[in-house]
Scaffold this active site. Structure first.
Site: not given
Length: 189
Positions: A68, A143, A167
């Site tokens: 990420k 996210s 997320s």
């Protein structure tokens, strides 16, 4: 990892396969937003050399993967989708990336996030919008949306995300993949 260790496939072959897949889906889904392809190729060649010498680099020896965008990877920025942070390159890997590398993983690049990782829509002014690979009119959620979209599109066999309020779990559900939130306190923040 077993096929790399046995010599059935080389780490470089596996890395090249995932790079080709990322390149084939990138224009549609915009999931991988920071690539490290040349570095990954060099790291894969080094993993293959180590394997030929009988060395084992760890449980992820030679496995390419993605992380990420918020995680610190040496030589890249962790913008969180903020334009002001785009030029702030990190000199060293963060603890999670360092541990993955110590386990033998090869980082292909970094995946998209919502701005400040606060939305369940994977879009920001630095990298733009990520699309769900199963329906380009929809998003992968957030996210960790870029990571989920890329994994679902077979662009990476493994990804590192983060999750406080869904997320990892929500994008995984939206993209039809598995995601695991570690028990709170198990990993450093």
């Amino acid at each position: 990892v077993e096929c790399i260790a046995s010599g059935k496939w080389s780490s470089l072959e596996v890395t090249e396969t995932f790079i080709r897949q990322i390149e084939s889906v990138s224009s549609d889904i915009n999931a991988l937003v920071v690539s490290r392809f040349e570095q990954a190729r060099c790291e894969a060649a080094a993993a293959d050399q180590a394997c030929s010498e009988g060395a084992v680099l760890g449980p992820l020896h030679g496995l390419p993967m993605t992380v990420k965008e918020c995680f610190h990877v040496a030589g890249t920025a962790a913008t969180l989708g903020l334009t002001a942070r785009a030029g702030q390159l990190h000199q060293q890997d963060g603890i999670h990336v360092r541990r993955l590398r110590q386990a033998g993983a090869i980082i292909l690049g970094k995946t998209n996030v919502p701005q400040l990782m606060l939305w369940h829509e994977c879009d920001n002014p630095v990298f733009g919008r990520t699309c769900n690979p199963w329906d380009l009119e929809r998003g992968p959620a957030g996210s960790t949306g870029g990571e989920a979209a890329l994994l679902a599109a077979y662009g990476s066999p493994l990804g590192l995300g983060s999750d406080l309020g869904g997320s990892i779990r929500v994008p995984s559900h939206m993209c039809g993949i598995h995601g695991i939130k570690p028990t709170s306190g198990r990993l450093p923040r």
